[in-house]
Design an enzyme around this catalytic site. Structure first.
Site, PDB file in Angstrom:
ATOM      1  N   GLY A 149       0.775  -1.396  -0.159  1.00  0.00           N
ATOM      2  CA  GLY A 149      -0.009   0.063  -0.046  1.00  0.00           C
ATOM      3  C   GLY A 149       0.734   1.155  -0.015  1.00  0.00           C
ATOM      4  O   GLY A 149       1.970   1.206  -0.633  1.00  0.00           O
ATOM      5  N   THR A 226       8.076  -1.949  10.348  1.00  0.00           N
ATOM      6  CA  THR A 226       7.476  -0.714  10.915  1.00  0.00           C
ATOM      7  C   THR A 226       6.067  -0.570  10.609  1.00  0.00           C
ATOM      8  O   THR A 226       5.500   0.659  10.620  1.00  0.00           O
ATOM      9  CB  THR A 226       8.274   0.471   9.722  1.00  0.00           C
ATOM     10  OG1 THR A 226       7.909  -0.033   8.532  1.00  0.00           O
ATOM     11  CG2 THR A 226       9.764   0.287   9.948  1.00  0.00           C
ATOM     12  N   ARG A 228       2.776  -2.837  12.417  1.00  0.00           N
ATOM     13  CA  ARG A 228       2.288  -2.901  13.939  1.00  0.00           C
ATOM     14  C   ARG A 228       3.003  -4.224  14.540  1.00  0.00           C
ATOM     15  O   ARG A 228       3.183  -5.333  13.855  1.00  0.00           O
ATOM     16  CB  ARG A 228       0.791  -3.144  13.616  1.00  0.00           C
ATOM     17  CG  ARG A 228      -0.044  -1.749  13.253  1.00  0.00           C
ATOM     18  CD  ARG A 228      -0.017  -0.903  14.366  1.00  0.00           C
ATOM     19  NE  ARG A 228      -0.835   0.300  13.911  1.00  0.00           N
ATOM     20  CZ  ARG A 228      -0.342   1.309  13.606  1.00  0.00           C
ATOM     21  NH1 ARG A 228       0.832   1.452  13.096  1.00  0.00           N
ATOM     22  NH2 ARG A 228      -1.099   2.542  13.237  1.00  0.00           N
ATOM     23  N   GLU A 257       3.307  -3.203  22.610  1.00  0.00           N
ATOM     24  CA  GLU A 257       2.587  -2.067  22.680  1.00  0.00           C
ATOM     25  C   GLU A 257       0.933  -1.759  22.952  1.00  0.00           C
ATOM     26  O   GLU A 257       0.384  -2.915  22.315  1.00  0.00           O
ATOM     27  CB  GLU A 257       2.810  -0.997  21.347  1.00  0.00           C
ATOM     28  CG  GLU A 257       4.341  -0.810  21.293  1.00  0.00           C
ATOM     29  CD  GLU A 257       4.621  -0.303  19.893  1.00  0.00           C
ATOM     30  OE1 GLU A 257       4.652   1.238  19.823  1.00  0.00           O
ATOM     31  OE2 GLU A 257       4.517  -0.826  19.092  1.00  0.00           O
ATOM     32  N   HIS A 288       8.560   3.344  17.925  1.00  0.00           N
ATOM     33  CA  HIS A 288       7.498   3.601  17.168  1.00  0.00           C
ATOM     34  C   HIS A 288       7.508   5.115  16.607  1.00  0.00           C
ATOM     35  O   HIS A 288       6.906   5.829  16.811  1.00  0.00           O
ATOM     36  CB  HIS A 288       6.256   3.409  17.704  1.00  0.00           C
ATOM     37  CG  HIS A 288       5.328   3.082  17.092  1.00  0.00           C
ATOM     38  ND1 HIS A 288       4.125   2.097  17.360  1.00  0.00           N
ATOM     39  CD2 HIS A 288       4.517   3.694  16.000  1.00  0.00           C
ATOM     40  CE1 HIS A 288       3.150   1.949  16.397  1.00  0.00           C
ATOM     41  NE2 HIS A 288       3.505   3.318  15.680  1.00  0.00           N
ATOM     42  N   ILE A 289       8.682   5.480  15.967  1.00  0.00           N
ATOM     43  CA  ILE A 289       8.931   6.569  15.398  1.00  0.00           C
ATOM     44  C   ILE A 289       9.007   6.585  13.979  1.00  0.00           C
ATOM     45  O   ILE A 289       9.689   7.581  13.417  1.00  0.00           O
ATOM     46  CB  ILE A 289      10.264   7.270  16.340  1.00  0.00           C
ATOM     47  CG1 ILE A 289      11.389   6.301  15.978  1.00  0.00           C
ATOM     48  CG2 ILE A 289       9.890   7.425  17.510  1.00  0.00           C
ATOM     49  CD1 ILE A 289      12.766   7.204  16.484  1.00  0.00           C
ATOM     50  N   ALA A 290       9.034   5.486  13.280  1.00  0.00           N
ATOM     51  CA  ALA A 290       9.357   5.563  11.887  1.00  0.00           C
ATOM     52  C   ALA A 290       8.551   6.684  11.097  1.00  0.00           C
ATOM     53  O   ALA A 290       8.983   7.079   9.773  1.00  0.00           O
ATOM     54  CB  ALA A 290       9.008   4.155  11.282  1.00  0.00           C
TER      55      ALA A 290
END
Length: 318
Positions: A149, A226, A228, A257, A288-290
């Site tokens: 996607g 990157t 979930r 998370e 979780h900063i991608a």
């Protein structure tokens, strides 16, 4: 017609400025839980990850026409309930796709070239080790992208200058392009040197990266996630790293998370698998900063505003 919007997370100031300029009434509530929020008078809500929008909350939303989640996923929203009530779900994966793609490539380069490990050896151990940190080039490798996607396509496009072979798999047909050749999963299993995951979190993708999945690959590979954390069973990943079915893992997300992506290191007890990841030199972790850049913060909010304005126009002309 959309008139009144409730904003539940602090975002780029552009959102409120632009929406008010378009004539919408914008209220803000950055503290209350869903139990304390009166949603009955609002036509739309905008949020990120602070709150879980469940069935109980949606049932109280008698006027709600849309729920806009800034970001790429909507797993903190009861989608089935919202759709049954005719509520439009909006997200903005287009806004952070480039940030995610750059981050994935950055992690891969660090992993394959031992950049973080050699840096730490120099600054903490005063160790100047060249041969043990000899790297591996992306050029000539086959990279399998699972999920083609917005972020998968952006990742492939940015990889196009590395002279690698890019394969992609997606449940939708005919999504391949000049950057990624669409193939079946058997081809991904057979040929991949690197595997990058870019899928949404659904019942079908929950725990999809498990040991049965990993053992189908014909050769060891580098793994990037990157998307979930819940798509990967961490204990199975750790086992594959120990057995060298996976050479190295670049993980921006973890299954531990919660939906608000809060600090998992503050948990009192960390699992053995997580502790293995933390202490392994085969793993690179980021919090979780991608998709978390200064540019993406603006682009995601801008895309949400555009979609709300478009929806309002559509509602006014039908």
């Amino acid at each position: 017609m959309i008139k009144k919007i409730l904003i539940l997370d602090k975002n780029h100031p552009f959102i409120i400025y632009k929406l008010k300029k378009e004539g919408f009434i914008c209220d803000e509530n950055y503290k209350d839980s869903t139990d304390k929020i009166d949603i009955s008078s609002y036509d739309g809500i905008i949020l990120r990850s602070r709150l879980k929008i469940d069935k109980k909350f949606i049932e109280k939303a008698t006027k709600l026409k849309f729920i806009a989640r800034i970001g790429s996923g909507t797993e903190n929203i009861d989608k089935d309930c919202a759709i049954k009530k005719g509520i439009t779900l909006i997200s903005s994966p287009e806004g952070n796709k480039d940030a995610v793609a750059e981050h994935a490539i950055g992690m891969l380069l660090c992993m394959m070239n031992h950049i973080i490990r050699s840096h730490q050896q120099i600054i903490t151990k005063k160790k100047w080790s060249r041969e043990m940190n000899r790297g591996i080039e992306i050029m000539g490798k086959t990279i399998g992208i699972i999920g083609y996607g917005n972020t998968g396509k952006a990742f492939a496009k940015k990889l196009s200058g590395f002279d690698a072979k890019i394969l992609c798999y997606d449940i939708l047909p005919k999504v391949g392009d000049i950057y990624g050749k669409q193939v079946n999963m058997n081809t991904i299993f057979k040929k991949s040197d690197v595997v990058s995951l870019h899928v949404p979190y659904t019942q079908k993708t929950k725990g999809m990266i498990n040991y049965n999945f990993i053992k189908k690959f014909c050769k060891p590979f580098y793994f990037i996630n990157t998307s979930r954390g819940g798509c990967v069973i961490t204990s199975h990943l750790a086992e594959a790293l120990k057995n060298r079915k996976i050479y190295g893992a670049c993980l921006d997300v973890l299954e531990y998370e919660n939906f608000s992506y809060s600090d998992i290191l503050s948990q009192q007890k960390l699992t053995k698998s997580f502790l293995y990841l933390i202490h392994s030199n085969k793993v690179i972790l980021t919090p979780h900063i991608a998709g978390w850049t200064k540019e993406s913060k603006y682009k995601m909010d801008k895309k949400i505003v555009e979609k709300i304005i478009f929806l309002n126009h559509k509602l006014n002309t039908t």
